[in-house]
Write an enzyme that holds these catalytic residues in place. Sequence first.
Site, mmCIF file in Angstrom:
data_model
loop_
_atom_site.group_PDB
_atom_site.id
_atom_site.type_symbol
_atom_site.label_atom_id
_atom_site.label_comp_id
_atom_site.label_asym_id
_atom_site.label_seq_id
_atom_site.Cartn_x
_atom_site.Cartn_y
_atom_site.Cartn_z
ATOM 1 N N GLY A 1 59.528 27.166 14.851
ATOM 2 C CA GLY A 1 60.477 28.276 14.873
ATOM 3 C C GLY A 1 61.219 28.375 16.196
ATOM 4 O O GLY A 1 62.441 28.586 16.230
ATOM 5 N N ASN B 1 58.956 40.574 14.283
ATOM 6 C CA ASN B 1 57.566 40.113 14.296
ATOM 7 C C ASN B 1 56.590 41.157 14.825
ATOM 8 O O ASN B 1 55.409 41.110 14.521
ATOM 9 C CB ASN B 1 57.444 38.832 15.120
ATOM 10 C CG ASN B 1 58.140 38.919 16.452
ATOM 11 O OD1 ASN B 1 59.340 39.192 16.527
ATOM 12 N ND2 ASN B 1 57.395 38.712 17.527
ATOM 13 N N GLN C 1 59.406 35.440 10.056
ATOM 14 C CA GLN C 1 58.474 36.415 9.485
ATOM 15 C C GLN C 1 58.885 36.853 8.080
ATOM 16 O O GLN C 1 58.057 37.228 7.265
ATOM 17 C CB GLN C 1 58.394 37.670 10.383
ATOM 18 C CG GLN C 1 57.804 37.420 11.755
ATOM 19 C CD GLN C 1 56.287 37.224 11.748
ATOM 20 O OE1 GLN C 1 55.587 37.601 10.813
ATOM 21 N NE2 GLN C 1 55.784 36.620 12.805
ATOM 22 N N CYS D 1 53.033 36.607 21.994
ATOM 23 C CA CYS D 1 53.679 35.876 23.079
ATOM 24 C C CYS D 1 53.621 36.650 24.390
ATOM 25 O O CYS D 1 53.633 36.062 25.454
ATOM 26 C CB CYS D 1 55.137 35.593 22.734
ATOM 27 S SG CYS D 1 55.302 34.809 21.144
HETATM 28 C C1 LIG Z 1 56.379 32.973 15.532
HETATM 29 C C2 LIG Z 1 57.822 33.297 15.587
HETATM 30 C C3 LIG Z 1 58.742 32.409 16.166
HETATM 31 C C4 LIG Z 1 58.323 31.125 16.833
HETATM 32 O O1 LIG Z 1 57.877 30.173 15.926
HETATM 33 P P1 LIG Z 1 56.933 28.977 16.460
HETATM 34 O O2 LIG Z 1 56.860 28.078 15.261
HETATM 35 O O3 LIG Z 1 55.625 29.602 16.793
HETATM 36 O O4 LIG Z 1 57.612 28.338 17.603
HETATM 37 C C5 LIG Z 1 60.072 32.765 16.161
HETATM 38 N N1 LIG Z 1 60.486 33.911 15.622
HETATM 39 C C6 LIG Z 1 59.639 34.794 15.051
HETATM 40 C C7 LIG Z 1 60.166 36.051 14.457
HETATM 41 C C8 LIG Z 1 58.275 34.516 15.023
HETATM 42 O O5 LIG Z 1 57.437 35.390 14.479
#
Ligand SMILES: *Cc1c(COP(=O)(O)O)cnc(C)c1O
Length: 383
Positions: A72, A152, A180, A326
């Site tokens: 993501g 998130n 999400q 995070c």
């Molecule tokens: C977890 C998340 C990401 C990041 O994705 P990763 O695959 O962990 O790098 C980005 N945006 C949202 C809304 C997330 O929940």
Amino acid sequence: MKRIYLDHAATTPVRPEVRMGILQYMETEFGNPSSLHDWGQHAHDAVEHARRQLLRALGAESPREIVFTGGGTESNNLAIQGAAKKRRHIGRHIITTQIEHPSVLETCRSLKESGFEVTELPVDENGLVRVQDVERALRPDTILISIMAANNEVGTIQPIAEIGRLLHDKHTLFHTDAVQFFGKVPFSVQDLHVDLLTIGGHKIGGPKGVGALYVRKGVRISPIVHGGGHERGMRPGTYNVPAIVGLGIAAELAAREAEETRERLTRLRDRLWRRIETEIGEVRLNGHPEQRLPNNLNLSFHRIEGQAVMLELNRMGVAVSSGSACSAGKHAPSHVLMAMGRSQDEAHQSVRISLGSTTPEEEIDLFVDRLKEVIAYLRSLIR
Ligand SMILES: *Cc1c(COP(=O)(O)O)cnc(C)c1O
């Protein structure tokens, strides 16, 4: 003691169907999709099969619209940096919101160093972006708007389709982070009127370190890493075949089950909230009361630190989150709750409970029993 995992917004367990697919492409079908022999061709076919699974899951038109990435975070970087680089001769203005995931917010902020101007839109007390604010911020030199589909931390769902329609006849590209949102609410990229859309593997029962970016036909973005010609030059590098196979399976299942998941999790989440509200009390729900993800409850217990709730629950075999994963570890208050107008103290009180498609019904009552005990104990310390 039975362990209870209610932190699915941080990551989800890998689904058994996904695990099987991954194993096959690690054990026997280990070829490089770029090789012309049978080993390579089998791996190539698997990647293209996963691409079609994603195409159907997102309601895209052509397999060429799906770009595989390393997750993501990378999809968000590719969308934003890639669009900015490609379109810098058209304009240098980008619109986003104050509550984006750091992979969007920090990417936009980093572009300021290369001469871009970034408008970070505020949100209301429920974490909702106002469509008029987007309209008002639009300028002739606005090349990109990036607004997440669902938050998130607090779960608020943004009016993406409405914003998308607003931009329909404009040259501004519209990106949404649907990491999400995907799998919790049924949708297609056509309904949302977006040009770029991010999904990630590990939030939907797939593996970590893999994701995808939907890039609407006709939209051009520049690569952010350079190398061979993979993914039509947009994302070079040897394919992570097992992870891509896993993402394809996870995405197909998530999309197929989205309606059922939404109904079931809404029911469980509402029961959970009713019990907490009536049996524990002195608690505030953060995020929009209705327009929110079916699996998310973000709560602030008055005068009690979210971190303390999380740690005490952990001692009782329960996983929830305080702040976003995070920013946990850092003790900065959540930028999302601050943008929603909460005080620093209130922001520190927040606890995120996130259910998943694998959450069994009986865990809900068991969880409330443990939470009751934890809150009663923490309250006894301050009285
Ligand atoms: C977890 C998340 C990401 C990041 O994705 P990763 O695959 O962990 O790098 C980005 N945006 C949202 C809304 C997330 O929940």
